[in-house]
Structure formats: structure tokens, C-alpha cells
Design a protein around this motif. Structure first.
Motif, PDB file in Angstrom:
ATOM      1  N   LEU A  20       0.826  -1.208   0.000  1.00 44.34           N
ATOM      2  CA  LEU A  20       0.000   0.000   0.000  1.00 44.34           C
ATOM      3  C   LEU A  20       0.860   1.258   0.000  1.00 44.34           C
ATOM      4  CD1 LEU A  20      -2.733  -1.038   2.585  1.00 44.34           C
ATOM      5  CD2 LEU A  20      -2.965  -0.894   0.105  1.00 44.34           C
ATOM      6  N   ALA A  21       1.909   1.259   0.796  1.00 48.65           N
ATOM      7  CA  ALA A  21       2.791   2.425   0.871  1.00 48.65           C
ATOM      8  C   ALA A  21       3.430   2.707  -0.486  1.00 48.65           C
ATOM      9  CB  ALA A  21       3.859   2.210   1.934  1.00 48.65           C
ATOM     10  N   ARG A  22       3.883   1.670  -1.172  1.00 49.33           N
ATOM     11  CA  ARG A  22       4.508   1.865  -2.485  1.00 49.33           C
ATOM     12  C   ARG A  22       3.505   2.402  -3.507  1.00 49.33           C
ATOM     13  NH1 ARG A  22       9.041  -2.737  -3.527  1.00 49.33           N
ATOM     14  NH2 ARG A  22      10.003  -2.591  -1.480  1.00 49.33           N
ATOM     15  N   LEU A  23       2.287   1.866  -3.477  1.00 52.43           N
ATOM     16  CA  LEU A  23       1.267   2.347  -4.411  1.00 52.43           C
ATOM     17  C   LEU A  23       0.864   3.795  -4.101  1.00 52.43           C
ATOM     18  CD1 LEU A  23      -0.886  -0.882  -4.650  1.00 52.43           C
ATOM     19  CD2 LEU A  23       0.395   0.180  -6.518  1.00 52.43           C
ATOM     20  N   MET A  24       0.755   4.137  -2.812  1.00 51.51           N
ATOM     21  CA  MET A  24       0.431   5.525  -2.452  1.00 51.51           C
ATOM     22  C   MET A  24       1.557   6.456  -2.867  1.00 51.51           C
ATOM     23  SD  MET A  24      -1.719   5.387   1.106  1.00 51.51           S
ATOM     24  CE  MET A  24      -0.447   4.600   2.047  1.00 51.51           C
ATOM     25  N   ASP A  25       2.800   6.032  -2.706  1.00 50.11           N
ATOM     26  CA  ASP A  25       3.939   6.843  -3.154  1.00 50.11           C
ATOM     27  C   ASP A  25       3.870   7.092  -4.660  1.00 50.11           C
ATOM     28  OD1 ASP A  25       4.922   6.999  -0.588  1.00 50.11           O
ATOM     29  OD2 ASP A  25       6.468   5.453  -0.897  1.00 50.11           O
ATOM     30  N   ALA A  26       3.255   6.165  -5.393  1.00 48.50           N
ATOM     31  CA  ALA A  26       3.104   6.303  -6.845  1.00 48.50           C
ATOM     32  C   ALA A  26       1.849   7.103  -7.207  1.00 48.50           C
ATOM     33  CB  ALA A  26       3.058   4.927  -7.495  1.00 48.50           C
ATOM     34  N   GLY A  27       1.134   7.624  -6.197  1.00 51.05           N
ATOM     35  CA  GLY A  27      -0.027   8.476  -6.457  1.00 51.05           C
ATOM     36  C   GLY A  27      -1.363   7.765  -6.511  1.00 51.05           C
ATOM     37  N   LYS A  28      -1.405   6.501  -6.129  1.00 48.53           N
ATOM     38  CA  LYS A  28      -2.672   5.756  -6.141  1.00 48.53           C
ATOM     39  C   LYS A  28      -3.508   6.113  -4.908  1.00 48.53           C
ATOM     40  CE  LYS A  28      -1.602   3.401  -9.815  1.00 48.53           C
ATOM     41  NZ  LYS A  28      -2.274   3.604 -11.077  1.00 48.53           N
ATOM     42  N   TRP A  29      -4.830   5.980  -5.057  1.00 44.45           N
ATOM     43  CA  TRP A  29      -5.772   6.257  -3.964  1.00 44.45           C
ATOM     44  C   TRP A  29      -6.486   4.972  -3.578  1.00 44.45           C
ATOM     45  CZ3 TRP A  29      -6.980  10.959  -1.600  1.00 44.45           C
ATOM     46  CH2 TRP A  29      -6.280  12.042  -2.106  1.00 44.45           C
ATOM     47  N   PHE A  30      -6.897   4.896  -2.309  1.00 43.72           N
ATOM     48  CA  PHE A  30      -7.592   3.728  -1.781  1.00 43.72           C
ATOM     49  C   PHE A  30      -8.836   4.150  -1.022  1.00 43.72           C
ATOM     50  CE2 PHE A  30      -3.184   2.643  -2.186  1.00 43.72           C
ATOM     51  CZ  PHE A  30      -3.206   1.358  -2.677  1.00 43.72           C
ATOM     52  N   TYR A  31      -9.742   3.224  -0.858  1.00 41.11           N
ATOM     53  CA  TYR A  31     -10.862   3.411   0.055  1.00 41.11           C
ATOM     54  C   TYR A  31     -11.039   2.119   0.829  1.00 41.11           C
ATOM     55  CZ  TYR A  31     -13.850   0.896  -3.287  1.00 41.11           C
ATOM     56  OH  TYR A  31     -14.408  -0.039  -4.112  1.00 41.11           O
ATOM     57  N   ALA A  32     -11.763   2.197   1.932  1.00 41.09           N
ATOM     58  CA  ALA A  32     -11.923   1.025   2.796  1.00 41.09           C
ATOM     59  C   ALA A  32     -13.374   0.867   3.223  1.00 41.09           C
ATOM     60  CB  ALA A  32     -11.036   1.156   4.028  1.00 41.09           C
ATOM     61  N   LYS A  33     -13.743  -0.362   3.495  1.00 40.90           N
ATOM     62  CA  LYS A  33     -15.068  -0.678   4.039  1.00 40.90           C
ATOM     63  C   LYS A  33     -14.864  -1.379   5.379  1.00 40.90           C
ATOM     64  CE  LYS A  33     -17.469  -1.218  -0.338  1.00 40.90           C
ATOM     65  NZ  LYS A  33     -18.271  -2.120  -1.172  1.00 40.90           N
ATOM     66  N   VAL A  34     -15.583  -0.923   6.390  1.00 41.01           N
ATOM     67  CA  VAL A  34     -15.511  -1.537   7.718  1.00 41.01           C
ATOM     68  C   VAL A  34     -16.236  -2.875   7.678  1.00 41.01           C
ATOM     69  CG1 VAL A  34     -16.180  -1.303  10.138  1.00 41.01           C
ATOM     70  CG2 VAL A  34     -15.359   0.697   8.871  1.00 41.01           C
ATOM     71  N   LYS A  35     -15.544  -3.928   8.104  1.00 39.40           N
ATOM     72  CA  LYS A  35     -16.127  -5.274   8.127  1.00 39.40           C
ATOM     73  C   LYS A  35     -16.529  -5.709   9.529  1.00 39.40           C
ATOM     74  CE  LYS A  35     -16.537  -7.096   4.822  1.00 39.40           C
ATOM     75  NZ  LYS A  35     -17.659  -6.949   3.890  1.00 39.40           N
ATOM     76  N   ASN A  36     -15.802  -5.234  10.556  1.00 41.69           N
ATOM     77  CA  ASN A  36     -16.093  -5.625  11.928  1.00 41.69           C
ATOM     78  C   ASN A  36     -15.436  -4.616  12.865  1.00 41.69           C
ATOM     79  OD1 ASN A  36     -17.078  -7.396  13.993  1.00 41.69           O
ATOM     80  ND2 ASN A  36     -14.999  -8.138  14.275  1.00 41.69           N
ATOM     81  N   LYS A  37     -16.033  -4.421  14.021  1.00 41.23           N
ATOM     82  CA  LYS A  37     -15.397  -3.590  15.044  1.00 41.23           C
ATOM     83  C   LYS A  37     -15.751  -4.152  16.413  1.00 41.23           C
ATOM     84  CE  LYS A  37     -19.056  -0.229  14.575  1.00 41.23           C
ATOM     85  NZ  LYS A  37     -19.447   1.130  14.399  1.00 41.23           N
TER      86      LYS A  37
END
Length: 54
Positions: A20-37
Motif C-alpha cells: 500500500l505504501a509503495r502504491l500511495m507513493d506512486a499516487g494511487k488512492w484507496f478506500y476502505a469498508k468496515v467489516k467488523n469492530k
């Protein structure tokens, strides 16, 4: 991880974030969905699935 207002929600442990860090360094964006808390003592543990935004 931050919400849309820029508030810090948490983090992804170092041993799980190399790709994830490498992809973010390359300018990629992510989103997340909560599965459990669940509460673990004074901490709220949140399990999420993370997706690459194309």
C-alpha cells in the motif's frame, strides 16, 4: 487512514502496509469498508477491507 474531513481514523501496521505504501507513493488512492469492530480494553479494533480506487 483519514476520513473525508482529514481526521485520522487509525493506521495499517507496518508489517501489513508495504504494498500500500509503495502504491500511495506512486499516487494511487484507496478506500476502505468496515467489516467488523470490537472493543479490546480501551481500544476499538476495526477490521477493514481496503480497495484500490481506479
Amino acid at each position: 487512514m483519514y476520513n473525508s474531513q482529514g481526521d485520522k481514523l487509525g493506521y495499517i501496521p507496518r508489517d501489513k502496509n508495504e504494498m500500500l505504501a509503495r502504491l500511495m507513493d506512486a499516487g494511487k488512492w484507496f478506500y476502505a469498508k468496515v467489516k467488523n469492530k470490537e472493543w479490546e480494553g480501551n481500544w476499538l479494533k476495526i477490521d477493514m477491507e481496503i480497495y484500490l480506487k481506479e
